[in-house]
Design a protein around this motif. Structure first.
Motif, PDB file in Angstrom:
ATOM      1  N   CYS A   1       7.973   3.065  -2.356  1.00 18.91           N
ATOM      2  CA  CYS A   1       7.560   4.321  -2.977  1.00 18.91           C
ATOM      3  C   CYS A   1       8.772   5.199  -3.303  1.00 18.91           C
ATOM      4  O   CYS A   1       8.647   6.203  -3.989  1.00 18.91           O
TER       5      CYS A   1
ATOM      6  N   CYS B   1       5.811   6.767   5.953  1.00 13.94           N
ATOM      7  CA  CYS B   1       4.855   5.934   6.689  1.00 13.94           C
ATOM      8  C   CYS B   1       5.221   4.460   6.725  1.00 13.94           C
ATOM      9  O   CYS B   1       4.831   3.743   7.641  1.00 13.94           O
ATOM     10  N   GLY B   2       5.915   3.988   5.715  1.00 11.90           N
ATOM     11  CA  GLY B   2       6.320   2.585   5.715  1.00 11.90           C
ATOM     12  C   GLY B   2       5.270   1.594   5.238  1.00 11.90           C
ATOM     13  O   GLY B   2       5.535   0.392   5.201  1.00 11.90           O
ATOM     14  N   SER B   3       4.074   2.051   4.852  1.00  8.94           N
ATOM     15  CA  SER B   3       3.054   1.080   4.395  1.00  8.94           C
ATOM     16  C   SER B   3       3.493   0.343   3.151  1.00  8.94           C
ATOM     17  O   SER B   3       2.997  -0.733   2.863  1.00  8.94           O
TER      18      SER B   3
ATOM     19  N   HIS C   1       0.820  -1.218   0.000  1.00  5.97           N
ATOM     20  CA  HIS C   1       0.000   0.000   0.000  1.00  5.97           C
ATOM     21  C   HIS C   1       0.850   1.263   0.000  1.00  5.97           C
ATOM     22  O   HIS C   1       1.951   1.265   0.543  1.00  5.97           O
ATOM     23  N   VAL C   2       0.298   2.301  -0.563  1.00 13.73           N
ATOM     24  CA  VAL C   2       0.997   3.583  -0.583  1.00 13.73           C
ATOM     25  C   VAL C   2       0.246   4.554   0.336  1.00 13.73           C
ATOM     26  O   VAL C   2      -0.872   4.945   0.044  1.00 13.73           O
ATOM     27  N   GLY C   3       0.885   4.893   1.446  1.00 13.11           N
ATOM     28  CA  GLY C   3       0.227   5.765   2.414  1.00 13.11           C
ATOM     29  C   GLY C   3       0.693   7.206   2.325  1.00 13.11           C
ATOM     30  O   GLY C   3      -0.012   8.116   2.749  1.00 13.11           O
TER      31      GLY C   3
ATOM     32  N   ARG D   1      11.500   0.910   1.181  1.00 13.91           N
ATOM     33  CA  ARG D   1      10.244   1.640   0.939  1.00 13.91           C
ATOM     34  C   ARG D   1      10.020   1.696  -0.568  1.00 13.91           C
ATOM     35  O   ARG D   1      10.741   2.414  -1.275  1.00 13.91           O
TER      36      ARG D   1
HETATM   37  S1  FES Z   1       4.120   5.037   1.023  1.00 14.77           S
HETATM   38 FE1  FES Z   1       4.720   5.911   2.875  1.00 14.77          FE
HETATM   39  S2  FES Z   1       6.760   5.220   2.980  1.00 14.77           S
HETATM   40 FE2  FES Z   1       6.182   4.600   1.038  1.00 14.77          FE
END
Ligand code: FES
Ligand code: FES
Lengths: 177, 808
Positions: free
Chosen positions: A71, A56-58, A48-50, A69
Motif C-alpha cells: 500500500c 497493519c501489514g495485511s 488485502h488492504v487493511g 507493504r
Molecule cells: S494496508 Fe495496512 S500496511 Fe498496507
C-alpha cells in the motif's frame, strides 16, 4: 536549472513485473499503489488492504524476496522486479495440484487465522523470514516475535500465529535434515 | 451420535481457501464495478449552508454525484431506529446523506460515483461544502452539563433514562453496616476489524432484481432495510455476506447509509457500484463503544457481603441512537455478574455527544458492567482489609441456587434468569491457575528487580445466545452431499466448521460430505444475525434440529425399503443400516433419491435407487399428505431466554517505576461456555477477546478533542495491540451445560474481552497503591497519578507503609 520531467498523477506507464513466477504487464496510472495494481489490474485479490497507511501489514508482498507493504509502494516502482503474493507461496506439485508452503500448513494446523483478512500479510512475511534463516537451527522466541511483530491481527490475539511460526520452522527443520 | 465430531478440535474448513489467497471478501467482488467515495463532514456539529459540486464536474471518470436533494421517498427520511424502547424517549437517527445538519465528524454529506476509486476521490475533493459551525458536545460530562446541545430539541442531551431495581435501595443502604461511594470512568474504543465495511450492488434490469454483497453481520436485515428504503419487493432483493474480515459488532448495525446508497446508485445508473471503506472512514464514520461515567454506592456488612448496590451510569451514545439502548441495558443487567445481590438499583442515562455513534463492540456493555461490579468488590475488600478473592467468594451465587432469578429484564425483554453455572468452581480454578496465593512472593521477586508487581482479578457472567430465533436447513442430495444453510453470518468464528461438525454428528455422515452456507438470503431468508455470542447457540441448535428432522425422514424411508423397524436403524458414515446386521443397509444418498418420486435417471444415483424403489401403493398419492419430496428439513430454534456463560480472569502486571510502563506478565482465564463443540475454536475466541481486553485496558482510546475532532484516526495513532502487547494467556475450562437447549451449549464469542479492563485496573491498583478510577490508563497517566499528592491511595497500601515505614 534543469526541468525535471514530473509525470501528471493520471498519466500512465506500462509496468513489467514477474508476479509469482509469471511475467505480467499492466498499464497503470503512475499514482496507483502496488496493492491496487495487484488486486485490480492483475486480479490477485489475495493481497488485502487493511489500513492503506503502512501500519497493519495485511498488504505485505515480497519484492525481490523482501517483505514490502504494497500500500506504500507505487506499482511503477516495481517495474522489472519479482513480486510474490500469497497466491504464489504454494508450489506446483507437477501433478496439477499444489503443495502448500509449510507456513500455510502450519496456519491451518494451529488455528492461526480467524477472519483471515490479515493472514496473507502474515504468511508472506513469515515465509520470507523462515526461508531466509538457517533452517537447521531451532527457532528462538526472539525470532518468532520478530517475524510476527510487525503485523496487526484483530482476531487471534497472536498466540496461535506464534505457534504456527514454531510449527512451520520445525517442519522446515525436519525437511532440511 | 455415531460419528464423533462434536467436541473435537476439528481443523477449520474455511482455512483451505483463506491461506492461499482465495478468500472472497467484499472488495474482491465486482472487478468491473463503478466506485463510490464520500464527502464527509469535517465538523462535529454544523449546519450545511451550501453544497457546490461545480468544480467536480469536469473530473474525468465522474459518473454521478448525489446529495440529500437527490434522495426520494423513504430514502429521504431519517434512518430507522432499529430497536426502539419505551425508555428511549428521544431517539434520533441521521440521514443516508446529511439533511442540512451534521452531528459528528465523518457523517456522509455527498456521494460520488466514478469509474474508479482514485477518480471518485478526486471528484469528492473538489466538492465544496459550506458549513456554519455550532457548539460541540464531547464526552459524557459535557453532555450532562448540557451547556451545549447536540439536538436542538433535546435540551438536556439525554436520549434515554433506563431504570431497573430489585428492591428498596435507600433503606437497605441506610441499614447497612458500611457503605462506600465512588465514581469511575471508562473510555471509548472500537471494534476495528481489519477489513472495514463495504457494499457492492448489482441491478439486473431484465429480472428487475438487486443483488447486494455487504460486509455485514446481518444480511437478512440488510435485505429488509434495502427493500423498504428503495421500495422494492423483498423477493427482488438478495443480500449476501461474503467472507467478512472481522466484525466484532460494528457490522451488526444496519442499514449503514452506504448499504442503501450503493444499491440506490446501482439501480439509477444501471451499473454495478462498489464502496469499500478505508481506514480513516472507518474511524470517523463507523461505530465506537465503551465510554461511561459510573457513580456507585455499595452497602456491605463486616464480612464483605453486599447488602445493596446502587449504580448510576452516564452512557455516551454518540450523535444518534439507531441501535437503541442495547448497550446501556446490557451494562445495567450484566453488571450483577456472578453475585447474589440482595438489592440492586441501576439508572442509566444515555446521552448525546457530537461523536461517532455508539453501538455494540464485542462485549456490548458487559465490559463496563464488569468494571463497575468488580471494582466495587475490590473497594469493599480494601475497606475491610480482606482478600479480594475471599470477598468475591462470599458474594457468589452457589451451584444449588440455579436457576437463579435476578429479577431484572435483559436486552431481549426476557428475565435475567441464570440457567446454570459453578462460580465458586471458577474462582477456585482461577486462584490455582494464576497463583493468587503466591502473589506476595511474586511481588518480592519483582521488587528485587526494581519493579512493582500487582495482581488483579475479575469475574463475569455473560448472557449469550439471545433469541428470538435462528433457522437451519439441511438437505441430502443424490450425490451424498449434505447442504447446510443458516441465515446468520460469519466473520471468522469458524461457523462452516462448527455447524458441519454438529450436522455430521447428528446425521451420521462424514464431515467431508457436509457443505455449510451462512449469511446468504438466497439460501435462507429468516435470520437475526451474528452478535451477543449467539451463533453457536442459536444456529448450532437450529441446524442440529434440522439434521434430526432429516435423520428421522431418512430412517422412515429406509425402514420401508429395508422392511425393518425404524427403531432398529442407525446412520453411520452415510449408511442407513440395521443395527448389528451387516449388509442390511442403504446409502443415505440413495435414500435421498428415493425421497423424490420423480426420478429421471440422469445419473448413477438415480439408477441405483430404482433397485430399492418399490412398486408403490396404487391407492395412495405418490407424495403422502403432510410429506414432501426430497430429503431435507428446515427447523428453527427459538429459546425461552438467553443462556449464561461465565468466567474468571486474572492479570499479573509489572510496572517500571522509572517509565511507568505497564506490562501484563501473566494472564489467566477460566472459562465456562457449557458444552464445547470445538475447543480449538473456543480457545481462539478467548485469545482474540483477551487481546482486545488488554488493548482496551492499556492502549486503545478514541482521542476526541474538544472540537469533536478524532485526533488518532489511524493505525499510526490508535494503538491496537501488536503481538508484543499481548500477554501469554493460560486457559482452564469448566463445562456446565445449559439445560435450555438441545446441545447444552452457551456462547463463547465475547467472553475473552469482558473482564480485561476490570482485572488489569485491579492489578495496577494492587501494584501502585493508587486508586485507578479511569481506564484505559497509559504510562503517562500513571506517572501523573503517582506524582499527584491528592490522588487517593488504597487502604492496603497505607497499611503496608505503616508496617514498613516506607511512604506508600
Ligand atoms: S494496508 Fe495496512 S500496511 Fe498496507
Ligand atoms: S484473522 Fe482476522 S484480522 Fe487476523
Amino acid at each position: 536549472m534543469t526541468s525535471v520531467d514530473t509525470p501528471r498523477i493520471d498519466s500512465e506507464r506500462t509496468v513489467r513485473v514477474t508476479v509469482n513466477g509469471v511475467p505480467r504487464e499492466a498499464t497503470v496510472p503512475v499514482r496507483r499503489v502496488l496493492a491496487d495494481a495487484l488486486r485490480d489490474d492483475l486480479g490477485l485479490t489475495g493481497t488485502h488492504v487493511g489500513c492503506a497507511h503502512g501500519v497493519c501489514g495485511s498488504c505485505t508482498v515480497l519484492v525481490d524476496g523482501d517483505p514490502v507493504r504494497s500500500c506504500l509502494v507505487l506499482a511503477v516502482q516495481v517495474d522489472g522486479a519479482e513480486v510474490t503474493t500469497v497466491e504464489g507461496l504454494a508450489r506446483e506439485d507437477h501433478q496439477g495440484g499444489q503443495v502448500l508452503h509449510p507456513v500455510q500448513e502450519a496456519f491451518r494446523e494451529c488455528h492461526a487465522l480467524q477472519c483471515g483478512f490479515c493472514t496473507p500479510g502474515f504468511l508472506v512475511t513469515i515465509a520470507a523470514g523462515l526461508e531466509a534463516r538457517d533452517r537447521s537451527a531451532e527457532i528462538t522466541e526472539e525470532e518468532v516475535d520478530e517475524l510476527v511483530g510487525g503485523n496487526l491481527c484483530r482476531c487471534t490475539g497472536y498466540a496461535n500465529i506464534k505457534k504456527a511460526v514454531r510449527h512451520a520452522a520445525a517442519t522446515m527443520r525436519e525437511d532440511a535434515s | 451420535m455415531t460419528t464423533k465430531l462434536f467436541g473435537e478440535p476439528v481443523r477449520r474448513r474455511e482455512d483451505a481457501r483463506l491461506i492461499i489467497g482465495k478468500g472472497r471478501y467484499l472488495d474482491d467482488i465486482g472487478a468491473g464495478a463503478l466506485a463510490a467515495a464520500f464527502v464527509r463532514s469535517p465538523h462535529a456539529h454544523a449546519r450545511i449552508t451550501d453544497v457546490d459540486v461545480e468544480a467536480a464536474l469536469d473530473v474525468e471518470g465522474l459518473v454521478a454525484i448525489y446529495t440529500y436533494e437527490d434522495l426520494t421517498g423513504p430514502m429521504a427520511e431519517p434512518l430507522p431506529v432499529l430497536i426502539p424502547h419505551p425508555q428511549l424517549h428521544a431517539p434520533r437517527t441521521g440521514y443516508a446523506l446529511a439533511n442540512g445538519m451534521v452531528n459528528h465528524v465523518g457523517e456522509p454529506v455527498v456521494m460520488v460515483v466514478a469509474t474508479d476509486r482514485y477518480l471518485a476521490e478526486d471528484a469528492a475533493e473538489r466538492i465544496v461544502v459550506t458549513y456554519e459551525e455550532l457548539p460541540v458536545v464531547v464526552g459524557v460530562d459535557a453532555a450532562r452539563e448540557a451547556r451545549a446541545v447536540v439536538h436542538e430539541d433535546i435540551p438536556d442531551n439525554v436520549a434515554a433514562r433506563h431504570h431497573q431495581e430489585t428492591g428498596d435501595v435507600e433503606p437497605t443502604l441506610a441499614a447497612s453496616p458500611h457503605t462506600l461511594s465512588f465514581t469511575q470512568y471508562i473510555e471509548r474504543s472500537a471494534c476495528m476489524p481489519l477489513e472495514g465495511k463495504g457494499v457492492h450492488a448489482r441491478w439486473d434490469p431484465d429480472d428487475a432484481s438487486l443483488r447486494v454483497h455487504s460486509s455485514t453481520q446481518a444480511s437478512t436485515s440488510v435485505r429488509a432495510a434495502i427493500a423498504a428504503k428503495l421500495e422494492l419487493s423483498l423477493d427482488r432483493v438478495e443480500v449476501v455476506a461474503p467472507d467478512v474480515g472481522g466484525g466484532f459488532g460494528v457490522k451488526i448495525v444496519h442499514p449503514w447509509p452506504e448499504e442503501l446508497l450503493v444499491p440506490m446508485a446501482a439501480i439509477r445508473l444501471g451499473h454495478e457500484v462498489k464502496w469499500a471503506e478505508d481506514r480513516r472512514e472507518h474511524f470517523i464514520s463507523s461505530a465506537h463503544e465503551r465510554q461511561q461515567r459510573q457513580e456507585i454506592t455499595v452497602g456491605y456488612d463486616d464480612d464483605g457481603r453486599i447488602t445493596a448496590l446502587d449504580v448510576h451510569v452516564w452512557h455516551d451514545n454518540g450523535a444518534y441512537t439507531p441501535y437503541g439502548i442495547i448497550v446501556p441495558i446490557v451494562t445495567a443487567t450484566q453488571l450483577v455478574g456472578p453475585y447474589a445481590l440482595p438489592v440492586y438499583r441501576v439508572v442509566v442515562e444515555s446521552v448525546y455527544t457530537n461523536t461517532v455513534i455508539v453501538t455494540p463492540y464485542r462485549g456490548a456493555g458487559r465490559p463496563q458492567g464488569c468494571y463497575a461490579m468488580e471494582r466495587t468488590m475490590d473497594r469493599v475488600a480494601d475497606a475491610l482489609g480482606l482478600d479480594r478473592a475471599e470477598v468475591r467468594r462470599r458474594n457468589l451465587i452457589t451451584p444449588d441456587q440455579f436457576p437463579y432469578d435476578h429479577h431484572l429484564t435483559f436486552q431481549d425483554g426476557r428475565p435475567v434468569i441464570y440457567d446454570s453455572g459453578d462460580y465458586p468452581g471458577l474462582l477456585d480454578k482461577l486462584v490455582a491457575l494464576v497463583g493468587w496465593d503466591e502473589a506476595a512472593a511474586l511481588r518480592a521477586d519483582a521488587q528485587a528487580r526494581g519493579k512493582l508487581l500487582g495482581v488483579g482479578m475479575a469475574l463475569y457472567v455473560e448472557g449469550t445466545g439471545p433469541g428470538p430465533y435462528e433457522g437451519g436447513h439441511v438437505q441430502v442430495l443424490g450425490s451424498g452431499k449434505v447442504l447446510v444453510s443458516t441465515g446468520l453470518t460469519s466473520q471468522g468464528q469458524g461457523h462452516e466448521t462448527v455447524f458441519a461438525q454438529i450436522v455430521a454428528s447428528e446425521l451420521g455422515v462424514s464431515m467431508d460430505d457436509v457443505e455449510v452456507h451462512t449469511g446468504d438470503t438466497r439460501r435462507f431468508g429468516y435470520a437475526v444475525g451474528t452478535f451477543a455470542s449467539r451463533a453457536a447457540v442459536m444456529s448450532g441448535n437450529a441446524v442440529a434440529l434440522a439434521a434430526r428432522g432429516v435423520r428421522e425422514k431418512a430412517i422412515r424411508i429406509a425402514a420401508e425399503v429395508l422392511e425393518a423397524n425404524p427403531e432398529d436403524l442407525e446412520i453411520d458414515e452415510g449408511l442407513v443400516q440395521v443395527k448389528g446386521t451387516p449388509g442390511a443397509s442403504i446409502p443415505l444418498r440413495t435414500v435421498a433419491v428415493l425421497s423424490n418420486p420423480l426420478r429421471y435417471a440422469f445419473d448413477e444415483a438415480a439408477k441405483q435407487a430404482t433397485q430399492f424403489a418399490g412398486p408403490g401403493d396404487d391407492s395412495k398419492p405418490p407424495v403422502a399428505p403432510g410429506d414432501a419430496p426430497g430429503l431435507e428439513h428446515r427447523d428453527y430454534y427459538s429459546p425461552i431466554r438467553s443462556t449464561f456463560a461465565s468466567g474468571a480472569h486474572a492479570a499479573v502486571v509489572e510496572i517500571d517505576p522509572q517509565t511507568w510502563e505497564i506490562d501484563v506478565v501473566r494472564y489467566a482465564v477460566v472459562h465456562d461456555c457449557g458444552n464445547v463443540v470445538n475447543p480449538m475454536i473456543v480457545e481462539g475466541q478467548v485469545h482474540g477477546g483477551v487481546a482486545q481486553g488488554v488493548g482496551g485496558a492499556l492502549y486503545e482510546r478514541m482521542a476526541y478533542d474538544a472540537d469533536g475532532q478524532l485526533q488518532n484516526a489511524s493505525f499510526m495513532d490508535f494503538l491496537m495491540p501488536y503481538a508484543s502487547e499481548v500477554p501469554d494467556v493460560v486457559i482452564d475450562h469448566q463445562e456446565t451445560p445449559s439445560p435450555l437447549n438441545p446441545l447444552g451449549i452457551k456462547g463463547a464469542g465475547e467472553a475473552g474481552v469482558i473482564p480485561g479492563t476490570a482485572a488489569i485496573a485491579s492489578a495496577i491498583e494492587d501494584a501502585t497503591g493508587r486508586r485507578i478510577a479511569s481506564m484505559p490508563i497509559s504510562p503517562t497517566e500513571l506517572y501523573d497519578l503517582m506524582r499527584d499528592e491528592t490522588a487517593e491511595r488504597t487502604a492496603a497500601s497505607q497499611q503496608t507503609s505503616l508496617q514498613t515505614g516506607v511512604p506508600a
